[in-house]
Scaffold this motif. Structure first.
Motif, PDB file in Angstrom:
ATOM      1  N   ASP A 147       0.834  -1.207   0.000  1.00  0.00           N
ATOM      2  CA  ASP A 147       0.000   0.000   0.000  1.00  0.00           C
ATOM      3  C   ASP A 147       0.867   1.255   0.000  1.00  0.00           C
ATOM      4  O   ASP A 147       0.592   2.217  -0.717  1.00  0.00           O
ATOM      5  N   GLU A 148       1.904   1.240   0.814  1.00  0.00           N
ATOM      6  CA  GLU A 148       2.805   2.394   0.899  1.00  0.00           C
ATOM      7  C   GLU A 148       3.541   2.609  -0.422  1.00  0.00           C
ATOM      8  O   GLU A 148       3.676   3.740  -0.901  1.00  0.00           O
ATOM      9  N   SER A 162       2.525   1.767  -3.345  1.00  0.00           N
ATOM     10  CA  SER A 162       1.533   2.263  -4.304  1.00  0.00           C
ATOM     11  C   SER A 162       1.354   3.776  -4.179  1.00  0.00           C
ATOM     12  O   SER A 162       1.230   4.485  -5.180  1.00  0.00           O
ATOM     13  N   LYS A 163       1.368   4.279  -2.956  1.00  0.00           N
ATOM     14  CA  LYS A 163       1.246   5.726  -2.731  1.00  0.00           C
ATOM     15  C   LYS A 163       2.398   6.471  -3.389  1.00  0.00           C
ATOM     16  O   LYS A 163       2.200   7.503  -4.035  1.00  0.00           O
ATOM     17  N   TYR A 164       3.608   5.959  -3.198  1.00  0.00           N
ATOM     18  CA  TYR A 164       4.777   6.627  -3.773  1.00  0.00           C
ATOM     19  C   TYR A 164       4.802   6.520  -5.294  1.00  0.00           C
ATOM     20  O   TYR A 164       5.255   7.427  -5.979  1.00  0.00           O
ATOM     21  N   GLN A 165       4.304   5.402  -5.827  1.00  0.00           N
ATOM     22  CA  GLN A 165       4.316   5.215  -7.279  1.00  0.00           C
ATOM     23  C   GLN A 165       3.315   6.133  -7.971  1.00  0.00           C
ATOM     24  O   GLN A 165       3.535   6.520  -9.120  1.00  0.00           O
ATOM     25  N   THR A 166       2.236   6.478  -7.293  1.00  0.00           N
ATOM     26  CA  THR A 166       1.222   7.345  -7.902  1.00  0.00           C
ATOM     27  C   THR A 166       1.447   8.818  -7.583  1.00  0.00           C
ATOM     28  O   THR A 166       0.703   9.669  -8.066  1.00  0.00           O
ATOM     29  N   ASP A 178      12.836   7.977  -4.525  1.00  0.00           N
ATOM     30  CA  ASP A 178      13.340   6.758  -5.172  1.00  0.00           C
ATOM     31  C   ASP A 178      13.992   5.825  -4.156  1.00  0.00           C
ATOM     32  O   ASP A 178      13.829   4.605  -4.228  1.00  0.00           O
ATOM     33  N   GLY A 179      14.720   6.392  -3.202  1.00  0.00           N
ATOM     34  CA  GLY A 179      15.358   5.586  -2.163  1.00  0.00           C
ATOM     35  C   GLY A 179      14.329   4.860  -1.307  1.00  0.00           C
ATOM     36  O   GLY A 179      14.502   3.676  -0.979  1.00  0.00           O
ATOM     37  N   ILE A 180      13.264   5.547  -0.958  1.00  0.00           N
ATOM     38  CA  ILE A 180      12.194   4.933  -0.168  1.00  0.00           C
ATOM     39  C   ILE A 180      11.544   3.805  -0.957  1.00  0.00           C
ATOM     40  O   ILE A 180      11.294   2.719  -0.424  1.00  0.00           O
ATOM     41  N   MET A 181      11.305   4.039  -2.247  1.00  0.00           N
ATOM     42  CA  MET A 181      10.679   3.017  -3.089  1.00  0.00           C
ATOM     43  C   MET A 181      11.570   1.784  -3.218  1.00  0.00           C
ATOM     44  O   MET A 181      11.079   0.649  -3.172  1.00  0.00           O
ATOM     45  N   ILE A 182      12.854   1.987  -3.349  1.00  0.00           N
ATOM     46  CA  ILE A 182      13.793   0.863  -3.440  1.00  0.00           C
ATOM     47  C   ILE A 182      13.752   0.032  -2.161  1.00  0.00           C
ATOM     48  O   ILE A 182      13.693  -1.200  -2.200  1.00  0.00           O
ATOM     49  N   LYS A 210      10.536  -1.976  -2.010  1.00  0.00           N
ATOM     50  CA  LYS A 210      10.564  -3.121  -2.932  1.00  0.00           C
ATOM     51  C   LYS A 210      11.421  -4.253  -2.368  1.00  0.00           C
ATOM     52  O   LYS A 210      11.062  -5.432  -2.486  1.00  0.00           O
ATOM     53  N   GLU A 211      12.539  -3.909  -1.744  1.00  0.00           N
ATOM     54  CA  GLU A 211      13.392  -4.929  -1.133  1.00  0.00           C
ATOM     55  C   GLU A 211      12.660  -5.611   0.018  1.00  0.00           C
ATOM     56  O   GLU A 211      12.705  -6.829   0.162  1.00  0.00           O
ATOM     57  N   ARG A 212      11.981  -4.811   0.822  1.00  0.00           N
ATOM     58  CA  ARG A 212      11.233  -5.353   1.962  1.00  0.00           C
ATOM     59  C   ARG A 212      10.116  -6.275   1.480  1.00  0.00           C
ATOM     60  O   ARG A 212       9.889  -7.341   2.050  1.00  0.00           O
ATOM     61  N   ILE A 213       9.419  -5.857   0.417  1.00  0.00           N
ATOM     62  CA  ILE A 213       8.351  -6.678  -0.148  1.00  0.00           C
ATOM     63  C   ILE A 213       8.911  -8.012  -0.625  1.00  0.00           C
ATOM     64  O   ILE A 213       8.322  -9.072  -0.377  1.00  0.00           O
TER      65      ILE A 213
END
Length: 57
Positions: free
Chosen positions: A16-17, A19-23, A38-42, A45-48
């Motif tokens: 969910d988090e 998805s928020k950053y991607q949109t 971008d760092g937060i998204m990376i 993704k690693e955590r997922i």
């Protein structure tokens, strides 16, 4: 068993988090802000990926 349930809950929260950053609209953001996002998204993704491994074991 509870670890798997907890991992599934954490996975949903991370997805969910992410998805928020991607949109998120990136218009008007500075270079530093873009790099931070971008760092937060990376990290998400690693955590997922890690959570998916735990759930599938």
């Amino acid at each position: 068993m509870t670890d798997r349930v907890q991992a599934k809950q954490e996975l949903k929260l991370c997805c969910d988090e992410l998805s928020k950053y991607q949109t998120l609209s990136r218009t008007g953001l500075t270079r530093g802000e873009l790099i931070a996002i971008d760092g937060i998204m990376i990290k998400l993704k690693e955590r997922i990926g890690n959570l998916k491994l735990v759930i599938n074991d």
